[in-house]
Write a protein that holds these residues in place. Sequence first.
Motif, PDB file in Angstrom:
ATOM      1  N   ALA A  49      -8.816  11.246 -31.245  1.00 34.58           N
ATOM      2  CA  ALA A  49      -7.551  11.568 -31.893  1.00 34.58           C
ATOM      3  C   ALA A  49      -6.409  10.740 -31.315  1.00 34.58           C
ATOM      4  CB  ALA A  49      -7.248  13.054 -31.736  1.00 34.58           C
ATOM      5  N   ALA A  50      -6.436  10.510 -29.984  1.00 35.73           N
ATOM      6  CA  ALA A  50      -5.377   9.724 -29.338  1.00 35.73           C
ATOM      7  C   ALA A  50      -5.343   8.304 -29.864  1.00 35.73           C
ATOM      8  CB  ALA A  50      -5.573   9.731 -27.822  1.00 35.73           C
ATOM      9  N   VAL A  51      -6.514   7.672 -29.946  1.00 37.04           N
ATOM     10  CA  VAL A  51      -6.577   6.313 -30.483  1.00 37.04           C
ATOM     11  C   VAL A  51      -6.308   6.328 -31.983  1.00 37.04           C
ATOM     12  CG1 VAL A  51      -8.096   4.328 -30.887  1.00 37.04           C
ATOM     13  CG2 VAL A  51      -8.120   5.487 -28.672  1.00 37.04           C
ATOM     14  N   GLY A  52      -6.864   7.331 -32.673  1.00 36.21           N
ATOM     15  CA  GLY A  52      -6.705   7.397 -34.128  1.00 36.21           C
ATOM     16  C   GLY A  52      -5.273   7.567 -34.574  1.00 36.21           C
ATOM     17  N   CYS A  53      -4.481   8.344 -33.813  1.00 33.98           N
ATOM     18  CA  CYS A  53      -3.104   8.590 -34.251  1.00 33.98           C
ATOM     19  C   CYS A  53      -2.223   7.361 -34.078  1.00 33.98           C
ATOM     20  CB  CYS A  53      -2.504   9.786 -33.513  1.00 33.98           C
ATOM     21  SG  CYS A  53      -2.020   9.461 -31.821  1.00 33.98           S
ATOM     22  N   THR A  54      -2.719   6.323 -33.376  1.00 31.26           N
ATOM     23  CA  THR A  54      -1.963   5.067 -33.267  1.00 31.26           C
ATOM     24  C   THR A  54      -2.227   4.142 -34.451  1.00 31.26           C
ATOM     25  OG1 THR A  54      -3.691   3.871 -32.040  1.00 31.26           O
ATOM     26  CG2 THR A  54      -2.141   5.186 -30.749  1.00 31.26           C
ATOM     27  N   GLY A  55      -3.140   4.555 -35.335  1.00 28.49           N
ATOM     28  CA  GLY A  55      -3.506   3.668 -36.436  1.00 28.49           C
ATOM     29  C   GLY A  55      -2.334   3.263 -37.304  1.00 28.49           C
ATOM     30  N   SER A  56      -1.462   4.214 -37.615  1.00 28.57           N
ATOM     31  CA  SER A  56      -0.314   3.884 -38.463  1.00 28.57           C
ATOM     32  C   SER A  56       0.661   2.963 -37.733  1.00 28.57           C
ATOM     33  CB  SER A  56       0.397   5.163 -38.918  1.00 28.57           C
ATOM     34  OG  SER A  56       0.791   5.946 -37.810  1.00 28.57           O
ATOM     35  N   ILE A 135      -1.602   1.973 -27.272  1.00 31.85           N
ATOM     36  CA  ILE A 135      -0.744   1.155 -28.120  1.00 31.85           C
ATOM     37  C   ILE A 135       0.152   0.219 -27.316  1.00 31.85           C
ATOM     38  CG2 ILE A 135       1.237   2.720 -28.328  1.00 31.85           C
ATOM     39  CD1 ILE A 135      -0.456   0.773 -31.197  1.00 31.85           C
ATOM     40  N   GLU A 136       0.511   0.591 -26.088  1.00 32.08           N
ATOM     41  CA  GLU A 136       1.322  -0.296 -25.252  1.00 32.08           C
ATOM     42  C   GLU A 136       0.583  -1.601 -24.972  1.00 32.08           C
ATOM     43  OE1 GLU A 136       4.460   2.216 -22.449  1.00 32.08           O
ATOM     44  OE2 GLU A 136       2.410   1.828 -21.718  1.00 32.08           O
ATOM     45  N   ILE A 137      -0.689  -1.512 -24.688  1.00 34.49           N
ATOM     46  CA  ILE A 137      -1.469  -2.717 -24.396  1.00 34.49           C
ATOM     47  C   ILE A 137      -1.649  -3.559 -25.653  1.00 34.49           C
ATOM     48  CG2 ILE A 137      -3.745  -3.539 -23.661  1.00 34.49           C
ATOM     49  CD1 ILE A 137      -3.841  -1.098 -21.793  1.00 34.49           C
ATOM     50  N   VAL A 138      -1.919  -2.906 -26.768  1.00 40.50           N
ATOM     51  CA  VAL A 138      -2.072  -3.648 -28.029  1.00 40.50           C
ATOM     52  C   VAL A 138      -0.780  -4.398 -28.364  1.00 40.50           C
ATOM     53  CG1 VAL A 138      -2.409  -3.418 -30.517  1.00 40.50           C
ATOM     54  CG2 VAL A 138      -3.853  -2.124 -28.931  1.00 40.50           C
ATOM     55  N   TYR A 139       0.361  -3.704 -28.256  1.00 40.60           N
ATOM     56  CA  TYR A 139       1.638  -4.355 -28.537  1.00 40.60           C
ATOM     57  C   TYR A 139       1.949  -5.454 -27.514  1.00 40.60           C
ATOM     58  CZ  TYR A 139       3.119  -1.027 -32.163  1.00 40.60           C
ATOM     59  OH  TYR A 139       3.232  -0.306 -33.328  1.00 40.60           O
ATOM     60  N   GLY A 140       1.562  -5.223 -26.248  1.00 41.82           N
ATOM     61  CA  GLY A 140       1.791  -6.248 -25.230  1.00 41.82           C
ATOM     62  C   GLY A 140       1.018  -7.527 -25.499  1.00 41.82           C
ATOM     63  N   GLY A 141      -0.128  -7.409 -26.172  1.00 45.02           N
ATOM     64  CA  GLY A 141      -0.929  -8.590 -26.503  1.00 45.02           C
ATOM     65  C   GLY A 141      -0.796  -9.027 -27.945  1.00 45.02           C
ATOM     66  N   ILE A 142       0.289  -8.645 -28.596  1.00 44.24           N
ATOM     67  CA  ILE A 142       0.441  -8.927 -30.028  1.00 44.24           C
ATOM     68  C   ILE A 142       0.419 -10.415 -30.337  1.00 44.24           C
ATOM     69  CG2 ILE A 142       2.976  -9.091 -30.163  1.00 44.24           C
ATOM     70  CD1 ILE A 142       0.793  -7.076 -32.579  1.00 44.24           C
TER      71      ILE A 142
END
Length: 455
Positions: A49-56, A135-142
């Motif tokens: 759920a934690a990873v899933g709610c970052t989908g949007s 999501i912080e890591i994903v955005y940091g590596g955008i």
Amino acid sequence: MTKNLTDGEPAKLILFFTLPLIAGNIFQQLYAFVDTLIVGRFLGVEALAAVGCTGSLMFLMLGFVIGMTSGFSICTGQRFGAKDEEGVRKSAVVCIVLSLAASVALTAVGVAFCRDILVFMQTPAEILEGAVSFIEIVYGGIVMFVFLQMQTNIIRALGDSKMPTVILATALIINIILEPVAILILEWGIPGAALATVASQFIGNVICFVFIVKKIPVLRIRREDWHLDGKIIRAHLKIGLPMGFQASIIAIGAVILQIALNNLGALAVASYAASQKVDAIAMMPMMSFGMAMAAYTAQNYGARKYERIVEGVKKCVYMSVGFAILAGAFNIAFGTEIMRLFVGDGQEEVIAYGKTYLTVNGVCYWILALLFIFRCTLQGLGQSTVPTIAGIIELFMRAAAAIILVEWFGFLGACFANPLAWFGACVPLAASFFVVRGKFRRIIERRKEQVAPTA
């Protein structure tokens, strides 16, 4: 390694250009699929759920990236169709410069505000920290996502849809290897899933760059190509920014819907996250036909072969709607069995929610097929106004589902968000295309009259 899409039978060209795109887009979706699968199976439903709610939120940012870089590459494809090699190289330079600027801005904004946005979205307290760490890591590596999308879109604009698929497949395999290592061996938990994804995107970028340098002579940039004027930059921004904002506008609707889902509890969030992954892969054929039409239309528009554009859209509708019907039937019949890969046994409420979602969406895939074709054809022509209006309509439709239908019908109301958005957006796109088709047919008739022998 380039391919001219301005000669040859349109249906055959579009189909064989689309098939590698389907595979490539499935590989792209499998990044999120693998994240969800490994996290759900090894870290539990709460982590899912934690990873899933970052989908949007990922859709909000990555959708902008995909739309923007696709728009930039349309300019490249138009120059290639016009056989303007200098224009192709200059377009590639603009893509690099603008993608770098966008990466810096998106990273700064994303990392700074992702927690605040998740709190605003009323993310359940028990999954908030996990969501933020992902999501912080994903955005940091955008920047890795931006440049991989930029490079693969340029390659596709030049008529090669196969190599981007190979590159994405390679990066996915690397992700599949790295993610279990990060989660199970290094015990990095949810952040490990994000780090593995960013690392695999970096390797994909390196492979893509080496391929361009060695195999695509027209993209070998010269020193003088870096001397750009405002006109060419504005031309790219005119197409790229609206396409990026279209995706972001649509994603805002997904964020609003996610807020409503969060209020339904972690089980509903987990079910929606898992069923969305199945749904997203099923939608790849329709999306891929749309992407093929953008490249096909851009090249033929640059070559002024308007009759080929009209014929191509007609043939593409037949093929894509056929794929849509098959994909919908498959999801309705077997989608919940795939969902069990994410949640395991004993999660029957999650599976029941997913069955509802996949059925409602599956019967409406044909609308999505038409939406992608009309939207991408207009974008291939360099038009942005109507596609942007269609994106705004999608936003309002999803918001209405979140505010009204979820309140009335619960999870079932959320399931109708996508079909309503697709239908609402498809209406102005279809109307605009038929207007354009009429203009093209008048131009074609005038050309015939001009070459006809005089009595």
